[in-house]
Design a protein around this motif. Structure first.
Motif, PDB file in Angstrom:
ATOM      1  N   ARG A  53       4.130  -3.326  -6.057  1.00 56.94           N
ATOM      2  CA  ARG A  53       3.804  -1.895  -6.158  1.00 56.94           C
ATOM      3  C   ARG A  53       3.054  -1.425  -4.922  1.00 56.94           C
ATOM      4  O   ARG A  53       3.318  -0.352  -4.394  1.00 56.94           O
ATOM      5  CB  ARG A  53       2.980  -1.620  -7.419  1.00 56.94           C
ATOM      6  N   MET A  54       2.119  -2.237  -4.452  1.00 55.08           N
ATOM      7  CA  MET A  54       1.365  -1.900  -3.244  1.00 55.08           C
ATOM      8  C   MET A  54       2.308  -1.826  -2.048  1.00 55.08           C
ATOM      9  O   MET A  54       2.197  -0.927  -1.209  1.00 55.08           O
ATOM     10  CB  MET A  54       0.273  -2.935  -2.993  1.00 55.08           C
ATOM     11  N   GLU A  56       5.528  -1.076  -2.077  1.00 55.49           N
ATOM     12  CA  GLU A  56       6.332   0.150  -2.178  1.00 55.49           C
ATOM     13  C   GLU A  56       5.520   1.375  -1.778  1.00 55.49           C
ATOM     14  O   GLU A  56       6.012   2.238  -1.047  1.00 55.49           O
ATOM     15  CB  GLU A  56       6.876   0.319  -3.610  1.00 55.49           C
ATOM     16  N   THR A  57       4.279   1.444  -2.230  1.00 56.30           N
ATOM     17  CA  THR A  57       3.414   2.582  -1.905  1.00 56.30           C
ATOM     18  C   THR A  57       3.167   2.667  -0.406  1.00 56.30           C
ATOM     19  O   THR A  57       3.305   3.741   0.197  1.00 56.30           O
ATOM     20  CB  THR A  57       2.063   2.458  -2.641  1.00 56.30           C
ATOM     21  N   VAL A  60       6.304   3.740   1.560  1.00 55.08           N
ATOM     22  CA  VAL A  60       6.558   5.186   1.476  1.00 55.08           C
ATOM     23  C   VAL A  60       5.595   5.949   2.388  1.00 55.08           C
ATOM     24  O   VAL A  60       6.000   6.869   3.112  1.00 55.08           O
ATOM     25  CB  VAL A  60       6.438   5.669   0.007  1.00 55.08           C
ATOM     26  N   GLU A  61       4.311   5.558   2.383  1.00 56.09           N
ATOM     27  CA  GLU A  61       3.323   6.224   3.244  1.00 56.09           C
ATOM     28  C   GLU A  61       3.696   6.073   4.715  1.00 56.09           C
ATOM     29  O   GLU A  61       3.617   7.035   5.489  1.00 56.09           O
ATOM     30  CB  GLU A  61       1.932   5.642   3.002  1.00 56.09           C
TER      31      GLU A  61
END
Length: 159
Positions: A53-54, A56-57, A60-61
């Motif tokens: 999850r980290m 993916e986040t 995206v950033e």
């Protein structure tokens, strides 16, 4: 003003890419089987999913920042084309080219790190079931393995 924005975005991208690289490296080192043998089966999976999850986040950033920096570079290109001062045009073109090179380097580094991470994760997913089978075999080797040996001996005696 555009140069200032570009530098700010480049600095932010640099920091994010370093953090992104560290995250990907820590994922590979925690998933390479370097856990202690008393750890639960669910612990690495939970850590891995939070890291996923980290990942993916952060991806995206970084992609958003790369998009913003591309936009600023495009605005700088428009400005250099509309500027009618020939003596400043060479310096502006040099500055623009430098910012484009930096953008290209950051984009390349991001894609390389992302590809490496995805390859590691895919490898872990493929090998995860094999490790699970090996661990279940080792943990069940007491009774089941003994029974299997007895059945094999009995089979040999019957033959």
């Amino acid at each position: 003003d555009l140069r200032k924005q570009a530098r700010q975005l480049e600095n932010e991208l640099d920091l994010k890419l370093v953090s992104f690289s560290k995250l990907c490296t820590s994922y590979s080192s925690t998933r390479d089987g370097r856990r202690d043998r008393y750890s639960s089966d669910t612990t690495p999976l939970l850590n891995g999913s939070s890291q996923d999850r980290m990942f993916e986040t952060m991806a995206v950033e970084i992609e958003q920042l790369l998009g913003k920096l591309t936009g600023v570079n495009d605005k700088m290109a428009e400005y250099t084309n509309s500027a009618g001062v020939p003596s400043l045009n060479a310096a502006l073109m040099h500055t623009l080219q430098r910012h484009r090179d930096i953008l290209q380097d950051y984009t390349h580094e991001f894609h390389k790190t992302k590809a490496n991470f995805l390859a590691i994760r895919e490898r872990e997913n493929l090998l995860g079931s094999v490790r699970k089978d090996i661990e279940s075999y080792k943990s069940g080797s007491g009774v089941n393995n003994r029974r299997t040996e007895l059945f094999l001996k009995e089979h040999e005696h019957l033959r």
